[in-house]
Design a protein around this motif. Structure first.
Motif, PDB file in Angstrom:
ATOM      1  N   LEU A  24       0.926  -1.249   0.042  1.00 10.12           N
ATOM      2  CA  LEU A  24      -0.021   0.107   0.002  1.00 10.12           C
ATOM      3  C   LEU A  24       0.777   1.302   0.026  1.00 10.12           C
ATOM      4  N   ARG A  25       1.813   1.162   0.803  1.00 11.34           N
ATOM      5  CA  ARG A  25       2.780   2.446   0.705  1.00 11.34           C
ATOM      6  C   ARG A  25       3.394   2.664  -0.601  1.00 11.34           C
ATOM      7  N   LEU A  26       3.924   1.335  -1.479  1.00  3.29           N
ATOM      8  CA  LEU A  26       4.514   1.609  -2.581  1.00  3.29           C
ATOM      9  C   LEU A  26       3.475   2.128  -3.446  1.00  3.29           C
ATOM     10  N   GLN A  27       2.178   1.769  -3.372  1.00  2.00           N
ATOM     11  CA  GLN A  27       1.194   2.064  -4.406  1.00  2.00           C
ATOM     12  C   GLN A  27       1.022   3.645  -4.064  1.00  2.00           C
ATOM     13  N   ARG A  28       1.090   4.331  -2.753  1.00  2.00           N
ATOM     14  CA  ARG A  28       0.977   5.663  -2.621  1.00  2.00           C
ATOM     15  C   ARG A  28       2.048   6.337  -3.523  1.00  2.00           C
ATOM     16  N   ALA A  29       3.392   5.695  -3.406  1.00  2.00           N
ATOM     17  CA  ALA A  29       4.416   6.410  -3.892  1.00  2.00           C
ATOM     18  C   ALA A  29       4.514   6.416  -5.390  1.00  2.00           C
ATOM     19  N   LEU A  30       4.070   5.356  -5.894  1.00  2.00           N
ATOM     20  CA  LEU A  30       3.869   5.287  -7.393  1.00  2.00           C
ATOM     21  C   LEU A  30       2.812   6.316  -8.167  1.00  2.00           C
ATOM     22  N   ARG A  31       1.637   6.532  -7.322  1.00  2.00           N
ATOM     23  CA  ARG A  31       0.475   7.093  -7.423  1.00  2.00           C
ATOM     24  C   ARG A  31       1.103   8.782  -7.438  1.00  2.00           C
ATOM     25  N   VAL A  37       5.336  14.054  -9.281  1.00  2.00           N
ATOM     26  CA  VAL A  37       6.061  14.332  -8.128  1.00  2.00           C
ATOM     27  C   VAL A  37       7.549  13.919  -7.999  1.00  2.00           C
ATOM     28  N   PRO A  38       8.559  14.565  -7.724  1.00  2.00           N
ATOM     29  CA  PRO A  38      10.040  14.143  -7.845  1.00  2.00           C
ATOM     30  C   PRO A  38      10.113  12.794  -6.747  1.00  2.00           C
ATOM     31  N   TYR A  39      10.903  11.928  -7.377  1.00  2.00           N
ATOM     32  CA  TYR A  39      11.004  10.494  -6.498  1.00  2.00           C
ATOM     33  C   TYR A  39      11.323  10.788  -5.176  1.00  2.00           C
ATOM     34  N   ALA A  40      12.179  11.804  -4.683  1.00  2.00           N
ATOM     35  CA  ALA A  40      12.539  11.812  -3.337  1.00  2.00           C
ATOM     36  C   ALA A  40      11.335  12.577  -2.436  1.00  2.00           C
ATOM     37  N   ALA A  41      10.497  13.357  -3.173  1.00  2.00           N
ATOM     38  CA  ALA A  41       9.132  13.996  -2.220  1.00  2.00           C
ATOM     39  C   ALA A  41       8.239  12.878  -2.313  1.00  2.00           C
ATOM     40  N   CYS A  42       8.220  12.124  -3.430  1.00  2.00           N
ATOM     41  CA  CYS A  42       7.330  10.647  -3.283  1.00  2.00           C
ATOM     42  C   CYS A  42       7.751   9.916  -2.077  1.00  2.00           C
ATOM     43  N   ALA A  43       8.921   9.621  -1.957  1.00  2.00           N
ATOM     44  CA  ALA A  43       9.417   8.886  -0.806  1.00  2.00           C
ATOM     45  C   ALA A  43       9.007   9.400   0.693  1.00  2.00           C
ATOM     46  N   ALA A  44       9.185  10.775   0.566  1.00  2.00           N
ATOM     47  CA  ALA A  44       8.956  11.295   1.966  1.00  2.00           C
ATOM     48  C   ALA A  44       7.305  11.371   2.260  1.00  2.00           C
ATOM     49  N   ARG A  45       6.735  11.678   1.333  1.00  2.00           N
ATOM     50  CA  ARG A  45       5.155  11.885   1.271  1.00  2.00           C
ATOM     51  C   ARG A  45       4.636  10.544   1.571  1.00  2.00           C
ATOM     52  N   ALA A  46       5.147   9.647   0.981  1.00  2.00           N
ATOM     53  CA  ALA A  46       4.600   8.154   1.114  1.00  2.00           C
ATOM     54  C   ALA A  46       4.926   7.329   2.542  1.00  2.00           C
TER      55      ALA A  46
END
Length: 73
Positions: A24-31, A37-46
């Motif tokens: 589920l966390r990975l799905q949030r990051a992929l969305r 959204v830049p990858y680093a920001a995706c990681a932090a937000r997810a």
């Protein structure tokens, strides 16, 4: 209890609750990544510790690097 939760998760999803949380966390990051959204920001937000943590989870759960998973090279 914890064992009942684990048994029910296995029956419903094919894996335990911790793996479900990772998926589920990975799905949030992929969305987020698909939204530009830049990858680093995706990681932090997810909820990942950092971009490298996201990259490791993508490789483990999806079997390919993040860029390839999202349609890049």
């Amino acid at each position: 209890g914890a064992r009942t939760l684990h048994r029910r998760a296995l029956a419903a999803f094919g894996y335990g609750p911790k793996t479900l949380a990772r998926v589920l966390r990975l799905q949030r990051a992929l969305r987020l990544a698909r939204a530009g959204v830049p990858y680093a920001a995706c990681a932090a937000r997810a909820g990942y510790a950092d971009q490298a943590h996201l990259a490791r989870d993508v490789k483990e759960l999806a079997g390919r690097p993040l860029g390839r998973l999202l349609g890049g090279g």
